[in-house]
Design a protein around this motif. Structure first.
Motif, PDB file in Angstrom:
ATOM      1  N   SER A 389       0.820  -1.217   0.000  1.00 39.40           N
ATOM      2  CA  SER A 389       0.000   0.000   0.000  1.00 39.40           C
ATOM      3  C   SER A 389       0.851   1.264   0.000  1.00 39.40           C
ATOM      4  O   SER A 389       0.843   2.053   0.948  1.00 39.40           O
ATOM      5  N   PRO A 390       1.634   1.511  -1.067  1.00 40.39           N
ATOM      6  CA  PRO A 390       2.477   2.713  -1.078  1.00 40.39           C
ATOM      7  C   PRO A 390       1.692   4.008  -1.182  1.00 40.39           C
ATOM      8  O   PRO A 390       2.266   5.082  -0.999  1.00 40.39           O
ATOM      9  N   GLU A 391       0.374   3.931  -1.477  1.00 44.97           N
ATOM     10  CA  GLU A 391      -0.409   5.172  -1.577  1.00 44.97           C
ATOM     11  C   GLU A 391      -0.784   5.730  -0.219  1.00 44.97           C
ATOM     12  O   GLU A 391      -1.303   6.853  -0.130  1.00 44.97           O
ATOM     13  N   ILE A 392      -0.538   4.986   0.855  1.00 47.59           N
ATOM     14  CA  ILE A 392      -0.885   5.453   2.205  1.00 47.59           C
ATOM     15  C   ILE A 392       0.243   6.315   2.746  1.00 47.59           C
ATOM     16  O   ILE A 392       1.404   5.929   2.748  1.00 47.59           O
ATOM     17  N   PHE A 393      -0.107   7.499   3.219  1.00 53.25           N
ATOM     18  CA  PHE A 393       0.871   8.432   3.747  1.00 53.25           C
ATOM     19  C   PHE A 393       1.275   8.030   5.167  1.00 53.25           C
ATOM     20  O   PHE A 393       0.610   7.209   5.811  1.00 53.25           O
ATOM     21  N   PRO A 394       2.367   8.607   5.686  1.00 52.51           N
ATOM     22  CA  PRO A 394       2.827   8.212   7.025  1.00 52.51           C
ATOM     23  C   PRO A 394       1.807   8.420   8.131  1.00 52.51           C
ATOM     24  O   PRO A 394       1.893   7.755   9.170  1.00 52.51           O
ATOM     25  N   ASP A 395       0.845   9.329   7.942  1.00 50.41           N
ATOM     26  CA  ASP A 395      -0.141   9.553   8.994  1.00 50.41           C
ATOM     27  C   ASP A 395      -1.325   8.595   8.904  1.00 50.41           C
ATOM     28  O   ASP A 395      -2.328   8.768   9.614  1.00 50.41           O
ATOM     29  N   GLY A 396      -1.228   7.571   8.026  1.00 50.56           N
ATOM     30  CA  GLY A 396      -2.297   6.587   7.922  1.00 50.56           C
ATOM     31  C   GLY A 396      -3.455   7.018   7.069  1.00 50.56           C
ATOM     32  O   GLY A 396      -4.524   6.410   7.129  1.00 50.56           O
ATOM     33  N   THR A 397      -3.280   8.047   6.251  1.00 49.22           N
ATOM     34  CA  THR A 397      -4.346   8.508   5.357  1.00 49.22           C
ATOM     35  C   THR A 397      -3.892   8.360   3.913  1.00 49.22           C
ATOM     36  O   THR A 397      -2.702   8.137   3.636  1.00 49.22           O
ATOM     37  N   ARG A 398      -4.825   8.513   3.021  1.00 46.87           N
ATOM     38  CA  ARG A 398      -4.508   8.528   1.602  1.00 46.87           C
ATOM     39  C   ARG A 398      -5.380   9.582   0.934  1.00 46.87           C
ATOM     40  O   ARG A 398      -6.456   9.934   1.429  1.00 46.87           O
ATOM     41  N   ALA A 399      -4.913  10.081  -0.211  1.00 45.63           N
ATOM     42  CA  ALA A 399      -5.637  11.126  -0.934  1.00 45.63           C
ATOM     43  C   ALA A 399      -6.766  10.500  -1.743  1.00 45.63           C
ATOM     44  O   ALA A 399      -6.617   9.411  -2.303  1.00 45.63           O
ATOM     45  N   GLN A 400      -7.888  11.203  -1.812  1.00 42.34           N
ATOM     46  CA  GLN A 400      -9.017  10.755  -2.614  1.00 42.34           C
ATOM     47  C   GLN A 400      -9.680  11.973  -3.235  1.00 42.34           C
ATOM     48  O   GLN A 400      -9.746  13.040  -2.614  1.00 42.34           O
ATOM     49  N   ILE A 401     -10.161  11.817  -4.449  1.00 38.82           N
ATOM     50  CA  ILE A 401     -10.794  12.919  -5.151  1.00 38.82           C
ATOM     51  C   ILE A 401     -12.225  13.085  -4.645  1.00 38.82           C
ATOM     52  O   ILE A 401     -12.957  12.106  -4.445  1.00 38.82           O
ATOM     53  N   VAL A 402     -12.613  14.335  -4.362  1.00 40.27           N
ATOM     54  CA  VAL A 402     -13.930  14.635  -3.808  1.00 40.27           C
ATOM     55  C   VAL A 402     -14.550  15.751  -4.654  1.00 40.27           C
ATOM     56  O   VAL A 402     -13.884  16.749  -4.970  1.00 40.27           O
ATOM     57  N   GLU A 403     -15.805  15.571  -5.015  1.00 45.20           N
ATOM     58  CA  GLU A 403     -16.495  16.573  -5.820  1.00 45.20           C
ATOM     59  C   GLU A 403     -16.883  17.769  -4.978  1.00 45.20           C
ATOM     60  O   GLU A 403     -17.236  17.645  -3.798  1.00 45.20           O
ATOM     61  N   ASP A 404     -16.793  18.962  -5.570  1.00 43.90           N
ATOM     62  CA  ASP A 404     -17.233  20.172  -4.903  1.00 43.90           C
ATOM     63  C   ASP A 404     -18.015  21.019  -5.919  1.00 43.90           C
ATOM     64  O   ASP A 404     -18.082  20.678  -7.099  1.00 43.90           O
ATOM     65  N   PRO A 405     -18.610  22.142  -5.488  1.00 47.59           N
ATOM     66  CA  PRO A 405     -19.458  22.916  -6.406  1.00 47.59           C
ATOM     67  C   PRO A 405     -18.742  23.446  -7.639  1.00 47.59           C
ATOM     68  O   PRO A 405     -19.368  23.657  -8.681  1.00 47.59           O
ATOM     69  N   VAL A 406     -17.414  23.660  -7.570  1.00 42.69           N
ATOM     70  CA  VAL A 406     -16.698  24.235  -8.707  1.00 42.69           C
ATOM     71  C   VAL A 406     -15.852  23.203  -9.446  1.00 42.69           C
ATOM     72  O   VAL A 406     -15.195  23.539 -10.426  1.00 42.69           O
TER      73      VAL A 406
END
Length: 438
Positions: A389-406
């Motif tokens: 799981s190299p996509e997991i950052f040292p703080d135990g999180t990973r980035a994910q794309i999230v939709e917003d109004p713009v």
């Protein structure tokens, strides 16, 4: 009946050994190899099929690499300013980020830092130009004296060459130069054209640097949004890893170049060698071509010392250059590489040689960072195949794309690592993956 029987041999039966004479029954053991089974042909067909498939896949991969190299070669005029702009951005991003964090508008922060960088670079050129112009005549006179000493040395023992032989050699060299004057003029025009192309590429790279500094944080969210939820964490993590590696390369080589430049310039100043400041600047920038650049810059320093002050001073300068480079290579570089590129020196030399043969000075300059980025991508794919799981950052999180109004943006979400080995390769930079708490 004579011959073999179907009954198994007992303890009293005599076995025919290979070195014994052929028995009267006429049985001849033709070979000691095992008898073939009915599965041999099927297994051979499966092995041949696997080998053919692997060969076809290898040929497709090689063909894809060749096509990719061809496309990059055709688009190199466009790609070169982009690559140079990325390198400039790694240097200028920390002060730009500092200004943006203190409520500066993005465009104003980028423009301020870029203009400051250009002013500093212009100041360095203005600082080293007068010494070069002022001492070039002295160096020319030193070259003339050196040639006279060389002529006297050749006419004396052990060579004992006559002045007529030396004069004929000089005349022959002059005739050769005059005979190739047209070719030399063509080379000069080609060199001037190349310098003009470099200046155009630098100007375009500076314009791109401004946009990268102003809009750079939007790049990774945009790139991740072009994929999808499963691939977005990997796109973001690999982008951050490559950016971290590129920034680390610039910082590492800047520290190495500063160390070499300061101490070599100090030695040259103590010995009274001219052009100390230009040689220091050349040594600093030469460090961005690892190993080869330091060797070339040191050679210039020794050559100028030889022309100006003689063989003794040149040998002392050579000793100073070798001492500084040994301290840098055996003490400073290992400390930096422990958190840096994690590339073996042999890989660095081969990369610089290949880059120089393919694209000249620019290729030698870009060879090591490109090799480091390839190594980062390889390690990321290897860790992914190993379930780390190299996509997991040292703080135990990973980035994910999230939709917003713009549009869309990246957010950190808690990650649950799959079952697998708990350790992660530690050579991938600051964004290396670790296991998230379950």
């Amino acid at each position: 009946m004579p011959g073999r029987t179907d009954s198994p041999p007992d303890e009293t039966t005599d076995e025919v050994e290979p070195d014994q004479p052929i028995p009267e029954s006429g049985v001849r053991p033709a070979t000691h190899a095992p008898a073939p089974t009915t599965q041999r042909g099927e297994r051979l067909r499966r092995a041949s099929r696997s080998l053919a498939i692997a060969s076809a896949e290898l040929l497709l991969v090689v063909g894809g690499v060749i096509v990719l190299g061809y496309v990059i070669g055709k688009l190199w005029v466009v790609l070169l300013p982009v690559v140079l702009a990325l390198l400039f951005t790694t240097v200028l991003w920390p002060p730009t980020r500092f200004l943006r964090n203190h409520a500066w508008p993005a465009a104003l922060a980028a423009l301020t830092v870029l203009l400051t960088f250009l002013a500093a670079f212009g100041g360095i050129i203005a600082l080293i130009a007068p010494p070069v112009v002022g001492q070039i005549e002295e160096l020319a006179a030193g070259v003339s004296v050196g040639l006279e000493q060389l002529q006297q040395w050749l006419t004396g023992p052990p060579f004992n060459l006559g002045e007529e032989q030396i004069g004929s050699a000089i005349e022959q060299a002059t005739d050769t130069i005059q005979g190739n004057a047209q070719n030399i003029a063509g080379y000069a025009v080609t060199g001037a054209t190349a310098i003009g192309g470099i200046l155009i590429n630098l100007a375009l790279a500076l314009v791109l640097t401004f946009f990268f500094l102003k809009d750079g944080p939007r790049w990774v969210p945009w790139l991740a949004a072009q994929t999808g939820p499963p691939a977005a964490p990997h796109v973001a993590a690999l982008s951050y890893k490559t950016w971290s590696t590129l920034s680390e390369f610039i910082r590492q080589q800047a520290l190495v170049g500063l160390f070499d430049a300061v101490f070599i310039a100090l030695g040259l100043w103590i010995l009274g060698v001219p052009l100390v400041l230009p040689l220091a600047v050349l040594t600093f920038f030469g460090a961005f071509v690892p190993i080869i650049g330091a060797f070339v810059a040191g050679g210039f320093a020794v050559l100028i010392a030889l022309v100006d002050s003689g063989i003794t001073t040149a040998l002392i300068v050579l000793g100073i250059v070798l001492l500084v480079q040994q301290i840098e290579g055996n003490i400073l570089q290992p400390i930096l590489q422990g958190r840096g590129l994690n590339l073996h020196a042999a890989v660095v030399i081969l990369a610089v040689t290949a880059g120089a043969s393919l694209a000249g000075i620019i290729g030698a300059f870009l060879a090591v960072p490109v090799t480091a980025l390839i190594a980062v991508s390889y390690r990321y794919a290897r860790d992914q195949l190993d379930g780390k799981s190299p996509e997991i950052f040292p703080d135990g999180t990973r980035a994910q794309i999230v939709e917003d109004p713009v549009g869309a943006h990246l957010e950190r979400e808690a990650a649950t690592a799959p079952e697998g080995p708990a350790d992660v390769d530690a050579g991938d930079g600051a964004a290396g993956a670790t296991r998230a708490p379950r």
